[in-house]
Motif scaffolding. Sequence first.
Motif, PDB file in Angstrom:
ATOM      1  N   MET A  36       0.828  -1.017   0.016  1.00 50.29           N
ATOM      2  CA  MET A  36       0.107   0.045  -0.050  1.00 50.29           C
ATOM      3  C   MET A  36       0.789   1.145  -0.081  1.00 50.29           C
ATOM      4  O   MET A  36       0.627   2.230  -0.736  1.00 50.29           O
ATOM      5  N   ASP A  37       1.805   1.267   0.842  1.00 51.71           N
ATOM      6  CA  ASP A  37       2.537   2.462   0.805  1.00 51.71           C
ATOM      7  C   ASP A  37       3.424   2.683  -0.346  1.00 51.71           C
ATOM      8  O   ASP A  37       3.832   3.762  -0.952  1.00 51.71           O
ATOM      9  N   THR A  38       4.038   1.587  -1.009  1.00 55.02           N
ATOM     10  CA  THR A  38       4.498   1.645  -2.326  1.00 55.02           C
ATOM     11  C   THR A  38       3.710   2.254  -3.456  1.00 55.02           C
ATOM     12  O   THR A  38       4.183   3.000  -4.331  1.00 55.02           O
ATOM     13  N   GLN A  39       2.442   1.716  -3.334  1.00 54.11           N
ATOM     14  CA  GLN A  39       1.354   2.248  -4.612  1.00 54.11           C
ATOM     15  C   GLN A  39       1.212   3.898  -4.013  1.00 54.11           C
ATOM     16  O   GLN A  39       1.098   4.702  -5.065  1.00 54.11           O
ATOM     17  N   LYS A  40       0.932   4.066  -2.824  1.00 58.99           N
ATOM     18  CA  LYS A  40       0.815   5.611  -2.573  1.00 58.99           C
ATOM     19  C   LYS A  40       1.834   6.282  -2.916  1.00 58.99           C
ATOM     20  O   LYS A  40       1.766   7.583  -3.409  1.00 58.99           O
ATOM     21  N   LYS A  41       3.092   5.654  -2.691  1.00 55.44           N
ATOM     22  CA  LYS A  41       4.332   6.692  -3.146  1.00 55.44           C
ATOM     23  C   LYS A  41       4.270   6.829  -4.555  1.00 55.44           C
ATOM     24  O   LYS A  41       4.753   7.897  -5.082  1.00 55.44           O
ATOM     25  N   ARG A  42       3.851   5.854  -5.605  1.00 52.75           N
ATOM     26  CA  ARG A  42       3.916   5.839  -6.770  1.00 52.75           C
ATOM     27  C   ARG A  42       2.610   6.859  -7.230  1.00 52.75           C
ATOM     28  O   ARG A  42       3.441   7.747  -8.075  1.00 52.75           O
ATOM     29  N   SER A  43       1.815   6.876  -7.008  1.00 53.39           N
ATOM     30  CA  SER A  43       0.745   7.861  -7.286  1.00 53.39           C
ATOM     31  C   SER A  43       1.299   9.345  -6.928  1.00 53.39           C
ATOM     32  O   SER A  43       1.087  10.144  -7.692  1.00 53.39           O
ATOM     33  N   GLU A  44       1.967   9.553  -5.590  1.00 54.61           N
ATOM     34  CA  GLU A  44       2.523  10.837  -5.307  1.00 54.61           C
ATOM     35  C   GLU A  44       3.725  11.124  -6.264  1.00 54.61           C
ATOM     36  O   GLU A  44       3.458  12.551  -6.807  1.00 54.61           O
ATOM     37  N   THR A  45       4.426  10.332  -6.909  1.00 56.64           N
ATOM     38  CA  THR A  45       5.329  10.539  -7.791  1.00 56.64           C
ATOM     39  C   THR A  45       4.794  10.956  -8.986  1.00 56.64           C
ATOM     40  O   THR A  45       5.121  12.043  -9.775  1.00 56.64           O
ATOM     41  N   LEU A  46       3.769  10.257  -9.456  1.00 53.53           N
ATOM     42  CA  LEU A  46       3.156  10.492 -10.709  1.00 53.53           C
ATOM     43  C   LEU A  46       2.251  11.956 -10.847  1.00 53.53           C
ATOM     44  O   LEU A  46       2.411  12.642 -11.567  1.00 53.53           O
ATOM     45  N   ARG A  47       1.659  12.194  -9.424  1.00 57.86           N
ATOM     46  CA  ARG A  47       1.136  13.407  -9.313  1.00 57.86           C
ATOM     47  C   ARG A  47       1.996  14.414  -9.318  1.00 57.86           C
ATOM     48  O   ARG A  47       2.098  15.630 -10.170  1.00 57.86           O
ATOM     49  N   GLU A  48       3.341  14.602  -8.770  1.00 61.66           N
ATOM     50  CA  GLU A  48       4.459  15.431  -9.159  1.00 61.66           C
ATOM     51  C   GLU A  48       4.750  15.800 -10.583  1.00 61.66           C
ATOM     52  O   GLU A  48       5.005  16.756 -11.007  1.00 61.66           O
ATOM     53  N   SER A  49       4.908  14.398 -11.188  1.00 58.85           N
ATOM     54  CA  SER A  49       5.432  14.672 -12.614  1.00 58.85           C
ATOM     55  C   SER A  49       4.222  15.219 -13.320  1.00 58.85           C
ATOM     56  O   SER A  49       4.725  16.226 -14.449  1.00 58.85           O
ATOM     57  N   ILE A  50       2.990  15.002 -13.200  1.00 56.88           N
ATOM     58  CA  ILE A  50       2.031  15.522 -14.126  1.00 56.88           C
ATOM     59  C   ILE A  50       1.838  17.193 -13.786  1.00 56.88           C
ATOM     60  O   ILE A  50       1.699  17.808 -14.731  1.00 56.88           O
ATOM     61  N   GLU A  51       2.122  17.351 -12.533  1.00 57.18           N
ATOM     62  CA  GLU A  51       2.014  18.726 -12.040  1.00 57.18           C
ATOM     63  C   GLU A  51       3.034  19.423 -12.921  1.00 57.18           C
ATOM     64  O   GLU A  51       2.889  20.778 -13.259  1.00 57.18           O
ATOM     65  N   GLU A  52       4.308  18.909 -12.953  1.00 61.43           N
ATOM     66  CA  GLU A  52       5.373  19.928 -13.288  1.00 61.43           C
ATOM     67  C   GLU A  52       5.170  19.758 -14.924  1.00 61.43           C
ATOM     68  O   GLU A  52       5.176  20.910 -15.303  1.00 61.43           O
ATOM     69  N   MET A  53       4.514  18.932 -15.500  1.00 59.24           N
ATOM     70  CA  MET A  53       4.079  19.033 -16.964  1.00 59.24           C
ATOM     71  C   MET A  53       3.205  20.174 -17.175  1.00 59.24           C
ATOM     72  O   MET A  53       3.164  20.825 -18.210  1.00 59.24           O
ATOM     73  N   ILE A  54       2.136  20.229 -16.343  1.00 56.32           N
ATOM     74  CA  ILE A  54       1.366  21.402 -16.301  1.00 56.32           C
ATOM     75  C   ILE A  54       2.130  22.726 -16.154  1.00 56.32           C
ATOM     76  O   ILE A  54       1.841  23.645 -16.597  1.00 56.32           O
ATOM     77  N   ALA A  55       2.795  22.749 -15.025  1.00 58.99           N
ATOM     78  CA  ALA A  55       3.597  24.001 -14.831  1.00 58.99           C
ATOM     79  C   ALA A  55       4.435  24.497 -15.855  1.00 58.99           C
ATOM     80  O   ALA A  55       4.395  25.727 -15.969  1.00 58.99           O
ATOM     81  N   VAL A  56       5.098  23.601 -16.608  1.00 59.27           N
ATOM     82  CA  VAL A  56       5.793  23.919 -17.700  1.00 59.27           C
ATOM     83  C   VAL A  56       5.205  24.002 -19.088  1.00 59.27           C
ATOM     84  O   VAL A  56       5.970  24.159 -20.132  1.00 59.27           O
ATOM     85  N   GLY A  57       4.011  23.961 -19.162  1.00 59.48           N
ATOM     86  CA  GLY A  57       3.120  24.110 -20.236  1.00 59.48           C
ATOM     87  C   GLY A  57       3.120  22.960 -21.209  1.00 59.48           C
ATOM     88  O   GLY A  57       2.533  23.045 -22.406  1.00 59.48           O
ATOM     89  N   LYS A  58       3.555  21.789 -20.639  1.00 59.71           N
ATOM     90  CA  LYS A  58       3.247  20.630 -21.722  1.00 59.71           C
ATOM     91  C   LYS A  58       1.790  20.384 -21.963  1.00 59.71           C
ATOM     92  O   LYS A  58       1.391  19.869 -22.880  1.00 59.71           O
ATOM     93  N   PHE A  59       1.015  20.524 -20.728  1.00 63.21           N
ATOM     94  CA  PHE A  59      -0.437  20.460 -20.840  1.00 63.21           C
ATOM     95  C   PHE A  59      -0.875  21.872 -20.501  1.00 63.21           C
ATOM     96  O   PHE A  59      -0.550  22.480 -19.688  1.00 63.21           O
TER      97      PHE A  59
END
Length: 222
Positions: free
Chosen positions: A1-24
């Motif tokens: 469960m912890d690993t899955q939560k950490k993965r979704s956190e990492t994905l959230r940060e990556s997608i948020e970064e893509m939004i911040a830099v204008g990819k989305f």
Amino acid sequence: MDTQKKRSETLRESIEEMIAVGKFAPGQHLDETSLAEEFGVSRTPIREALIQLDSMGIIEMRPRRGAIVAEIGPQQLIEMFEVMAEFEAMCGRLAARRMSPAEHAELIAAHQACQAARDASDPDAYFYLNEAFHDHIYAGSHNTFLANQARALHRRLRPYRRLQLRVRDRLKMSFDEHEAVVNAIVAGNSEKTVEVLRQHIMIQGQRFADLVASLHQLKSAA
């Protein structure tokens, strides 16, 4: 469960970064299947990451339309920058009273780090260094609740703060404004810090017109 939560956190940060830099871009649809393929994961952690971003106001989950990057209208954008200016001013006032000499040194170092990006006219490099500079002020307030509120709004405004750095001469102006902020904080002049930080964050007149024009260009490109 912890690993899955950490993965979704990492994905959230990556997608948020893509939004911040204008990819989305604002208003753009985020397809769960495409994102899952891009990151090499199943759709479940992608969905969890999107739900986290929705709770932060960075994207919107809409019935039948799925996830889209949140769009902020011109009036709301002005209102959010007004509040951001007050958060920054409050943090700055406290930082001018509470920062230690060691924290002053860190703030000065963060300011100096921005100089190379300014000299290179590199808005993307400056964007990240600028974030670090402002975070030193939030931390320097020694008010955890206020710092967290400032960071949350700062995150929502990241794509727009990045865009305005691309406006002509904005890097130089931003760096010069930082210089005034540093001098006021190190001098312990809380009211001067409030004044210069408010002016630094507020977008009005030509700056706002330039930001809206840049936003239209970004949406057209997407």
